[in-house]
Structure formats: structure tokens, C-alpha cells
Motif scaffolding. Structure first.
Motif, PDB file in Angstrom:
ATOM      1  N   VAL A   1      42.300  30.017  37.212  1.00  0.00           N
ATOM      2  CA  VAL A   1      40.846  29.960  37.017  1.00  0.00           C
ATOM      3  C   VAL A   1      40.406  30.378  35.622  1.00  0.00           C
ATOM      4  CG1 VAL A   1      40.363  32.292  37.916  1.00  0.00           C
ATOM      5  CG2 VAL A   1      38.633  30.503  38.124  1.00  0.00           C
ATOM      6  N   SER A   2      41.175  31.257  34.975  1.00  0.00           N
ATOM      7  CA  SER A   2      40.709  31.788  33.700  1.00  0.00           C
ATOM      8  C   SER A   2      41.159  30.987  32.483  1.00  0.00           C
ATOM      9  CB  SER A   2      41.142  33.256  33.544  1.00  0.00           C
ATOM     10  OG  SER A   2      40.321  34.062  34.357  1.00  0.00           O
TER      11      SER A   2
ATOM     12  N   LYS B   1      25.078  29.357  38.679  1.00  0.00           N
ATOM     13  CA  LYS B   1      26.450  29.773  38.959  1.00  0.00           C
ATOM     14  C   LYS B   1      27.382  29.382  37.801  1.00  0.00           C
ATOM     15  CE  LYS B   1      26.441  27.761  43.149  1.00  0.00           C
ATOM     16  NZ  LYS B   1      25.024  27.606  43.542  1.00  0.00           N
ATOM     17  N   LEU B   2      28.366  30.234  37.556  1.00  0.00           N
ATOM     18  CA  LEU B   2      29.341  29.981  36.498  1.00  0.00           C
ATOM     19  C   LEU B   2      30.670  30.588  36.912  1.00  0.00           C
ATOM     20  CD1 LEU B   2      27.221  31.093  33.391  1.00  0.00           C
ATOM     21  CD2 LEU B   2      27.893  28.742  33.909  1.00  0.00           C
ATOM     22  N   CYS B   3      31.763  30.011  36.442  1.00  0.00           N
ATOM     23  CA  CYS B   3      33.071  30.628  36.672  1.00  0.00           C
ATOM     24  C   CYS B   3      33.369  31.561  35.492  1.00  0.00           C
ATOM     25  CB  CYS B   3      34.136  29.547  36.861  1.00  0.00           C
ATOM     26  SG  CYS B   3      34.748  28.849  35.325  1.00  0.00           S
ATOM     27  N   PRO B   4      34.466  32.304  35.508  1.00  0.00           N
ATOM     28  CA  PRO B   4      34.711  33.234  34.389  1.00  0.00           C
ATOM     29  C   PRO B   4      34.818  32.539  33.042  1.00  0.00           C
ATOM     30  CG  PRO B   4      36.643  33.046  35.816  1.00  0.00           C
ATOM     31  CD  PRO B   4      35.508  32.416  36.538  1.00  0.00           C
TER      32      PRO B   4
ATOM     33  N   PRO C   1      35.403  25.717  40.425  1.00  0.00           N
ATOM     34  CA  PRO C   1      34.910  26.829  41.257  1.00  0.00           C
ATOM     35  C   PRO C   1      33.519  26.618  41.834  1.00  0.00           C
ATOM     36  CG  PRO C   1      35.933  27.679  39.253  1.00  0.00           C
ATOM     37  CD  PRO C   1      35.849  26.181  39.097  1.00  0.00           C
ATOM     38  N   ILE C   2      32.645  25.947  41.093  1.00  0.00           N
ATOM     39  CA  ILE C   2      31.256  25.826  41.552  1.00  0.00           C
ATOM     40  C   ILE C   2      31.169  24.932  42.788  1.00  0.00           C
ATOM     41  CG2 ILE C   2      28.906  25.243  40.814  1.00  0.00           C
ATOM     42  CD1 ILE C   2      30.376  27.621  39.323  1.00  0.00           C
TER      43      ILE C   2
ATOM     44  N   VAL D   1      31.294  32.060  31.856  1.00  0.00           N
ATOM     45  CA  VAL D   1      30.699  33.335  31.466  1.00  0.00           C
ATOM     46  C   VAL D   1      31.144  33.726  30.054  1.00  0.00           C
ATOM     47  CG1 VAL D   1      30.724  35.814  31.955  1.00  0.00           C
ATOM     48  CG2 VAL D   1      30.388  34.173  33.827  1.00  0.00           C
ATOM     49  N   LYS D   2      32.411  33.525  29.750  1.00  0.00           N
ATOM     50  CA  LYS D   2      32.948  33.993  28.465  1.00  0.00           C
ATOM     51  C   LYS D   2      33.094  32.887  27.428  1.00  0.00           C
ATOM     52  CE  LYS D   2      33.345  38.299  29.673  1.00  0.00           C
ATOM     53  NZ  LYS D   2      32.513  39.344  29.038  1.00  0.00           N
TER      54      LYS D   2
END
Lengths: 213, 745
Positions: B629-630, B74-77, B212-213, B80-81
Motif C-alpha cells: 500500500v505504501s 478519503k486518501l490512502c497513505p 484502497p478507496i 496523504v504523503k
């Protein structure tokens, strides 16, 4: 770590936290790198933080394929409905207009309909789709039915939807509360429902508004 | 005199923030990576496992690392980026000197010349004004090896007491409270204990956006019947579907905890055997909460009395429970009291040190935990040792090969260091991975102090808003360009692996610091050739301390998917859960599970005190700040990653519709928030998910969009954490502001 062939896709919108990880991860998938095939929207941000992720539901009788005049959209033997074949797609938009879930999107730059193909490049080699791999809340889950029964004892699995007189069954499953007395999801009436969840209305937040102590 | 040489927009044009996007090999699915390296995300304290894909010394993408037990892919945005921070157009590839004739206000400087200049200025300032005239600001995103070296560098090489770090803005209130109550500063439990808790209590933690995780742990607990209670001034994504939402007025957490303990005592929802056998101080705390009746608690906290009673009814008699908190209760001038109030509730329940019975702060920064254990905190030495303790000083001085008396005494917190700049006591600064121009409160003061410095050198990989004030900028390393350990929020020591080499003239930060020591002619103790050698010395320095890493090796960390400290010997597997009956620790020596000589935990009175700045007729609303979150912290990294900026391009002001109506504000209108420190104009987001007496602004942006222009520099007297979460503000409708300095596409 490869996932079993019997793994399926499950969506539990009750878990979604709107974090955007699925959408960002979707753009990393090799079959459509740089393009997100997921939609993630607030139901009504003014009233609630509730969000709903929408992936292709991979219908058993896909309306998108049925209305395609160019035979560009194929449903595979395993039930995955592929994105439009570049060689066939005439960018007519029929599928975009017809899909009851509103999933296919026209990429005008490429003159091509694009939609979620359940990460075919990944799932066909025993990997999970990108979105379900990363989803922090596991609102998007890719696993076997046995795993889901163990992990989600409060939920049951539903894959029948009704849009007016049209009934659709899908490869992708929804998780609904076990107690909910529904045999299908009535999507049209749900469109008019307010956000679900704790009341964030004034009665809660105004309850203790008073002078500074 | 470290004033930026040219206008902000000229500097932005050259050094960014520019936005990176997937192009070239990062977008081409035909590219076969040279290798995939298992490592961890560079951002928050959860330290999710991730595999980075590499082609030609460039990170081109990622693959979920499903086996790593904490996040299982699992990863948050941001995770991921995160790969888009590499090969970035803004990356500092060489050293720079401030020069108004140079592009963007800086001219390139050969690396060795830059090092000589830095050493020369340090030497000059220290000769003229004494060693304490030069200070060090460090960061909690550094590996533990680097954090350890920064502490040693300040005390042994620079001989200055003035070193502190940006963990001061993160979890120090929780750390101080944990040390007072438990004698140890670490999450008491691994996150797996959340899964079997009957009640999960979350106070002041926007888990969905900031950790988030952790969401899946909470939801998974609920699948098996747990009740989830969320306390927050905003209806966060987790609060939307939690079992009980307590919409607390910012700054009133200690009152709520006292009110809950009051009801626990009234209904005898107490673990008497635990309280008598394993704690001290209960009677005094019980007397202190006697006045916190539900009615009074409701009046102060702004929460309905029935909701307070409901929370106590669930929390009190529960068989198992896990209490989590984060900056929402910690970023206060009474942050330590708030945390102690939460701990008192846990101790009274006796639900700690067992499976499914837990307590933890959700540490925010990548190495928030490990970065605060080994000596870059102003009052601390490696191993969680105390700089004021003669025995502790002697142990570390021996490892470092110096006389104990040669070690400076405790310094001051990072904000106080800027006050010492104002007083002329600190005249030069070296910083690494710290962006106080964005992250410290009342940041107009911080900018003035940076301008006042005689010399400022910044080590960083991007030219942060703070580095713009530097006389010399040294090109440091990204997380993926070095190896070392960090300690996650769980207390799990994990391994960051080197994925690519530093580009251009950039260097691993520990090498840069050693180069400065060498140029100063003080290289003894700073001749490490690899991070493993630093870890070897750190193991010795921490041995016998509370944060004992002496049994931790890279090999063990990788083999076990992490090692929870304390780990006092090579054959010790580590300690996932603290305070288990019979567990040993170096302080209690078998007398009990807690880290005091008698082995008992402490109930510590946690009186409620109002925030430093209460609302009045002039400033009638409460301002609270936080994250989205971002983005991450000061945004130095995430504001450079295109897809994250697309998701959240700018800050906003959350306003309840009832408040908006009184101001004639519609969703999307501009509004000016003004405090006694400053004013900023942003778009209003009119939402019912915030208390009508409170507005919220995320803090990741600089300049005209910086929430910390508004925040108050009040600090907790013990932890020195700033009060980011509550101050008085007024709001009015505004016309659109002039566009900010372009962040070029």
C-alpha cells in the motif's frame, strides 16, 4: 464543507484494512504536526492480515486525568479529553501507565505526554479529524448518529468497555455487529482471542494443493 | 554504450533516492498557506480529489477535498504523503549529460545545449539507419494532453513506428478483452454502481492495498446485504472478512470462470432474453465450458469444489452484481483469456448496463485509462482509433495536416522494442516517465539493452534507475507543475490543476518535446503554447472515434466533477454508465448498446491454458508479485518519501509456515528466491495468508532487491502484457546479503 456540531467519532474495526492512511494523516494535524497519535497494529500477522486502529476513546471519566498529579489533562465541556498541557505536564508517566486503552505516549524528547485530542483544531471549526477524513475503508468515521444509522444498518453503537472490574464509557463509539449479544466490550478477554475473519489456515489453502495440471 | 558511468552508490549519493520528510514550513503549524488548489493525487488510477496547500511555490501539505464525489476526502497513505515529492533534494533542476568525471556520473548541461545534443543524435541515428531506428517509451502517468502529444511526436516528428508506453504493464489485457467482447475499452460502470450490487466479485485485485478507496464502496455494498467474493492466492485484507474466499492457484483464472459458467448453464442461471437479444457466440462458449465440471475446476484451480459451487450459487441467480478484476488475472501470458472468461460470466448473467449491474477492471496507473486512448500505444491513434485502419488514419492525418501515407504503421510493444534493440533495429531511445529497469520482467536483459543503445535520452523529474543509463537527462515536470486532463478507472475525465511552477530549469514535459521538435527543424504541429490548445486538437482528433472527447472542456470537467466519456458534443453531459438500453454509440448507430455494427456483445471462447512456466522438480514453487500500500509501481517517487519508506522499507518474501518449515525458515530469516532468470535474497515473512505452493514478493525496488530480476518475459500473444503473476521459483534459507547501495536518510 463543514460538519455538524452533533458529529461523533465511530470505529468499526471490522472494516480496517491496515493501510496506514490514518497514521500518516494524523502526523499532518496542526496540534501535533509530525507526530502520529494513532496506533495501528496487526493482531497476529502470522495468522491474519487483521489490524486494529486505536485512537483516544475520550472517556467520560478519563483515568489519565484522574491519575495526573499535575492537573495537566483536561476534559472539555464537549467531552474531548485534551492532550497534556505543556505548562503543567511533569512527564511522570502516570497517565501512560494508567490508561486502560494504552493511548497516551510519553514524548521523551519534549518531556510531554501526547495523545489524540480528536483534532481539536479541526473539529472545533467544523472539520472532520484527519484520520476519519482520509480513512479509505471508513473504519474510522466521523458523522452524526443519523448518518451512521443510515450508512451502517448492520451495526449498532456501543461505548461501554469493561477492564476487569473497571467499567468505562467513552465519547468515541464502537460499531459492533447488530446481532452480537453484548452490552459492553470485555477488553481483557479480547486480548487473548485469535484474529477474527476467514480461516486462512491450512484447511482452506491446502484444499486444492495438487500436482500441476 | 549508455552504460552508467560510475558505481551505483556514487550515483545514489548525488541523485538519491534520498528520503524527504516534513521540515520547515511543512512542519510549522503557524505557516499560513498562500493558496489551496483542488486537484488530484498523482499516483493510482482512482485519482482521488485532494487540495494541495502552497506556500512560496512549494507544496507544504494537503487538505481533504470532501466534495469530490469519488473519494469524498478519503486518501490512502500515498495520497496523504504525496506532497513530499515536491521540493525534494533529488529533484532534477537542470539537464545533465553522462560524464564519469561529473558528480554521480553526470555533469550539468545548459538546457538549450542539451536539447541541441538530443536533436543532433536523433538526426544522426535516423539519417544513418532510417527513422525507425529511434524509438519512444512513454508513460501512463502523463496527462492525456501529453500522452496525445507523445503519439503525435513519434509519428509526425520522428516518423517512427516505435512508440509504446508503460500502460503495457498495466491493463492492456483487460483493454484487449473489452474491445473483443464489448467493442470499447472502458470500465462499463461508475463505481457508484458497486453500492447497489447484490454480489461483488473481486478476482485478482488486492483492493485494500492497490485501490484502497474502492474498499469503502465494497464495504458499503455489504452494509446493504451484498455478498463479497474474493479470488486471490493470498488472503488479502478484503479477503479476511469477505463472504467467500477462493484461494486460487496463480494462473488458473480462466479455469475458474469456465467452471462458474458451467454451473450457471447447468442450473439455468442465465438471462436468456439478454443473451438472445444482445449477444452473439453464446453457443460456442457454452460448448467450450461443458468440460469444466466442478471437480475438474477444483483440480486445476486448487480451490475446494464446495467453494466453487457456493460462488456459482451466489453469482448465478443474483439480481444485481458487480465484477471487478485487476492485474491478478491480467498479468499473464493468457491475460486476455482470463478477462474474457470473466466477461463471459457477466454476459451470461445479463447483469450489465443497468444500475447496480456492472463490470470493470481496476486500472492501476494515474492515467492508465486516458493514457491508452489517444495514441501512445503502439497500434493506436487518438480517439481509440486503430493505426492499421485506413479510415482512422485518414481522419487523424487530416487533423495533423499530414498525408495518411506519411503516418508510420503499427509498431511493437515496449518489451519487443528492447528485443529490437538487441537486433540492432532500434539504436536510440527517448523515454518519459517510464522506469523499465525496475518495472519490466527479466530486467537483466533490459539493462543490457540500455547499455547497447547508441543514444538514450530520459525526460524525468528524478534520476530513475533507468535514467542512470541515459546519455542526456532532461528535467521534466511533476504532476503538480502542469495542468491537463486524465481519465480515472471509472472512465471519468478529471482535471489536474497546476499548483506550482517548475523549479530551476525544469520544464513541463510537453514543452521539452516541442523543444526537441524545434531543434530538429520539424516544429510544424508542435507549437502549442498551453495544454488547453493540445486538448482542443485532441478533441478534433478523437471526434467520431469510440473514445470521443470532442465535447469535453476543462470548464465542463470542473463544473460536473468530471465528465465520463464518450462525450460527443458540447451539450452532452457524458456517459457514466455504458451499454444502457437505447444508449447510442458511433459504431452501432442505434442497433444496440454494444460497440459493434450490430450493437451486440460478443461471447468469446476463453480456453484455459497453463502458465508459460509450470513448476517442476528443479523449481517447485510458484512466484507471484504485486504491490504494497505504501509504494507505487517502480517506486521512483514513493521510495523517496520518508514516511512511506518508514512503513515499508524493503521488499520481503511471503512464505506459508508449512513451506517455511520444510526449509527451516523462521519469520525474519533471509531466504534466496531463484528462478531461471536470476536470484535475490530478502527477508522471509512467514504468514498463513498465502498458498503454501506460492511465494509473493512486492516489486517496487531495484537492483539486488528487484522482484523483476526473477520474473519471466513471457507475454500474452494479444495484449503483450508480461506474465508477472506466475513463474516457477525455488527457495532456500540464506545468510544476510551485502547491504544494498545506501539509500541515505
Amino acid at each position: 464543507m463543514s460538519v455538524p456540531q452533533s458529529a461523533e467519532f465511530f470505529i468499526d474495526p471490522g472494516r480496517c484494512i491496515g493501510c496506514n492512511a490514518c497514521l500518516q494523516a494524523c502526523t499532518e494535524c496542526d496540534t501535533h504536526k509530525g507526530h502520529a497519535m494513532i496506533q495501528l497494529d496487526y493482531v497476529d500477522r502470522g495468522r491474519s492480515p487483521q489490524t486494529v486502529p486505536v485512537v483516544c476513546m475520550h472517556c467520560d471519566s478519563p483515568t489519565c486525568a484522574e491519575v495526573c498529579p499535575a492537573d495537566a489533562i483536561k476534559r472539555m465541556g464537549d467531552g474531548v479529553v485534551q492532550t497534556a498541557r505543556k505548562s503543567h505536564c511533569i512527564a511522570c508517566n502516570n497517565c501512560v501507565l494508567a490508561c486502560p486503552f494504552g493511548v497516551p505516549k510519553m514524548n521523551t524528547g519534549m518531556n510531554l505526554m501526547m495523545k489524540c485530542d480528536m483534532c481539536y483544531d479541526r473539529t472545533s471549526v467544523g472539520k472532520k479529524p484527519m484520520c476519519a477524513s482520509v480513512c479509505p475503508s471508513q473504519a474510522l468515521l466521523f458523522g452524526t448518529r443519523e448518518e451512521v444509522v443510515g450508512l451502517r444498518p448492520g451495526s449498532r453503537i456501543l461505548n461501554t468497555f469493561r477492564f476487569g472490574s473497571q467499567t468505562i464509557t467513552t465519547k468515541v463509539n464502537m460499531l459492533v455487529p447488530k446481532r452480537a449479544a453484548v452490552e459492553h466490550l470485555d477488553v481483557l478477554s479480547a486480548l487473548h482471542e485469535p484474529p477474527v475473519g476467514n480461516d486462512a489456515g491450512e484447511d482452506v489453502l491446502l484444499a486444492g494443493l495438487g500436482p500441476e495440471d | 554504450m549508455a552504460r552508467p558511468a560510475v558505481s551505483e552508490s556514487e550515483t545514489t549519493e548525488v541523485f538519491g533516492p534520498h528520503l524527504s520528510r516534513s521540515t520547515g514550513p511543512r512542519l510549522d503549524p503557524g505557516v499560513v498557506p498562500d493558496k489551496a488548489v483542488k486537484t488530484h493525487c498523482c499516483f493510482c488510477g482512482q485519482q482521488c480529489g485532494i487540495e494541495l496547500l502552497v506556500k512560496d511555490n512549494q507544496v507544504i501539505g494537503f487538505e481533504p477535498w470532501l466534495e469530490f464525489p469519488f473519494n469524498q476526502g478519503k486518501l490512502c497513505p500515498k495520497g496523504v504523503k504525496r506532497y513530499l515529492q515536491g521540493a525534494h533534494p533529488d529533484r532534477l533542476l537542470q539537464a545533465y549529460a553522462r560524464d564519469e568525471t561529473g558528480r554521480g556520473g553526470f555533469r550539468p548541461l545548459p538546457y538549450e545545449q542539451a536539447i541541441s545534443r538530443v536533436a543532433g543524435e536523433i538526426d544522426r541515428i535516423q539519417k544513418e539507419h532510417g527513422p525507425q531506428a529511434f524509438g519512444v517509451l512513454s508513460g501512463a502517468s502523463l496527462t492525456t494532453e501529453k500522452a496525445y502529444l507523445m503519439g503525435k511526436f513519434a509519428r509526425v516528428c520522428l516518423k517512427t513506428p516505435y512508440i509504446d508506453y508503460n500502460g503495457r504493464l498495466c491493463m492492456v489485457s483487460a483493454a484487449a478483452a473489452n474491445k473483443k467482447a464489448f467493442g470499447i475499452d472502458r470500465a462499463a460502470n461508475p463505481w457508484s454502481d458497486i453500492l447497489t450490487a447484490d454480489v461483488v466479485w473481486i478476482s485478482g485485485a488486492n483492493v485494500a492495498e492497490c485501490a484502497p478507496i474502492t474498499t469503502d464502496y465494497v464495504w458499503q455494498a455489504r452494509e446493504h446485504g451484498a455478498r463479497v467474493i474474493v479470488v486471490d492466492p493470498r488472503l488479502t485484507p478484503l479477503a479476511r472478512t469477505c463472504d467467500l474466499f477462493l484461494p486460487i492457484k496463480p494462473g488458473r483464472d480462466a479455469a475458474l470462470f469456465a467452471g462458474i459458467l458451467h454451473l450457471m448453464i447447468e442450473h439455468d442461471w442465465l438471462d436468456h432474453a439478454f443473451i438472445e437479444g444482445h449477444t452473439t457466440g453464446f453457443e460456442e462458449v457454452a460448448r467450450a465450458v461443458a468440460e469444466w465440471t466442478p471437480a475438474r475446476t477444483a483440480q486445476v484451480t486448487g480451490i475446494a469444489e464446495r467453494a466453487i459451487r457456493q460462488a456459482a450459487e451466489w453469482w448465478g441467480p443474483a439480481k444485481t452484481s458487480f465484477l471487478l478484476h485487476a492485474r491478478g488475472i491480467e498479468h499473464h501470458s493468457h491475460g486476455v483469456q482470463n478477462c474474457l472468461g470473466a466477461i463471459n460470466m457477466v454476459l451470461a448473467s445479463g447483469r450489465i448496463g443497468r444500475e447496480g449491474c456492472g463490470y470493470a477492471t481496476i486500472t492501476g496507473q494515474a492515467n492508465g485509462q486516458g493514457g491508452r486512448e489517444h495514441g501512445q500505444k503502439c497500434d493506436q491513434l487518438p480517439g481509440g482509433r486503430d493505426l492499421a485502419n485506413p479510415e482512422h488514419r485518414a481522419h487523424v492525418a487530416k487533423v495533423w495536416g499530414v498525408a495518411p501515407d506519411d503516418l508510420p504503421g503499427p509498431g511493437v510493444d515496449c518489451y519487443e522494442m528492447f528485443r529490437k534493440v538487441e537486433a540492432g533495429e532500434i539504436r536510440g531511445l527517448l523515454s518519459v516517465c517510464f522506469n523499465p529497469v525496475v518495472s519490466l520482467p527479466d530486467n537483466a536483459f533490459v539493462r543490457r539493452m540500455l547499455e547497447k543503445l547508441e543514444f538514450y535520452v530520459a525526460i524525468d523529474f528524478f534520476l530513475s534507475e533507468t535514467a542512470r543509463f541515459a546519455d542526456v537527462v532532461l528535467p521534466g515536470s511533476l504532476q503538480e507543475e502542469d495542468e491537463g486532463i486524465v481519465t480515472s478507472a471509472e472512465g471519468r475525465v478529471i482535471k489536474i490543476n497546476k499548483v506550482i511552477d517548475c523549479p530551476g530549469e525544469a520544464r513541463q514535459d510537453w514543452r521539452i518535446v516541442q523543444d526537441v521538435a524545434r531543434a530538429l527543424g520539424r516544429e510544424r504541429g508542435f507549437t502549442f503554447t498551453e495544454p488547453a490548445a493540445i486538448l482542443a486538437e485532441l478533441r478534433e482528433a478523437s471526434k467520431g472515434g469510440v473514445a470521443d472527447y470532442s465535447g469535453i472542456t476543462y470548464e465542463k470537467v470542473e463544473r460536473q466533477y468530471g465528465v465520463f466519456w464518450p462525450c460527443p458534443s458540447d451539450d452532452h453531459p457524458g456517459t457514466p454508465r455504458l451499454f444502457e438500453p437505447g444508449s447510442s454509440n458511433p459504431v452501432a448507430q442505434g442497433k444496440g448498446p454494444f460497440y459493434f455494427p450490430d450493437g451486440k456483445a460478443r461471447f468469446v471462447p476463453a480456453p484455459y491454458t497453463p502458465p508459460t512456466e509450470v513448476v517442476d522438480a528443479e523449481y517447485p514453487l510458484i512466484l507471484t508479485t504485486g504491490r504494497v500500500v505504501s509504494h507505487f509501481l517502480s517506486g521512483a517517487q514513493t521510495r523517496r518519501i520518508g514516511p512511506l519508506v518508514d512503513h515499508c522499507p524493503e521488499p520481503f518474501i511471503e512464505v506459508h509456515p508449512k513451506l517455511a518449515a520444510t526449509l527451516g525458515l523462521a519469520d525474519g530469516d533471509f531466504a534466496t528466491a531463484e528462478t531461471r532468470r536470476g536470484a535475490i535474497t530478502l527477508r522471509a515473512s512467514v504468514v498463513k495468508t498465502i498458498r503454501p505452493d506460492t511465494i509473493f514478493i512486492p516489486y517496487h525496488w531495484p537492483g539486488e532487491r528487484s522482484a523483476n530480476t526473477l520474473t519471466i518475459a513471457a507475454q500474452d500473444p494479444i495484449s503483450k502484457i508480461p506474465e508477472y503473476k506466475v513463474c516457477a521459483v525455488r527457495l532456500r534459507k540464506a545468510s544476510p546479503p551485502a547491504p544494498p547501495p545506501a539509500e541515505a536518510p
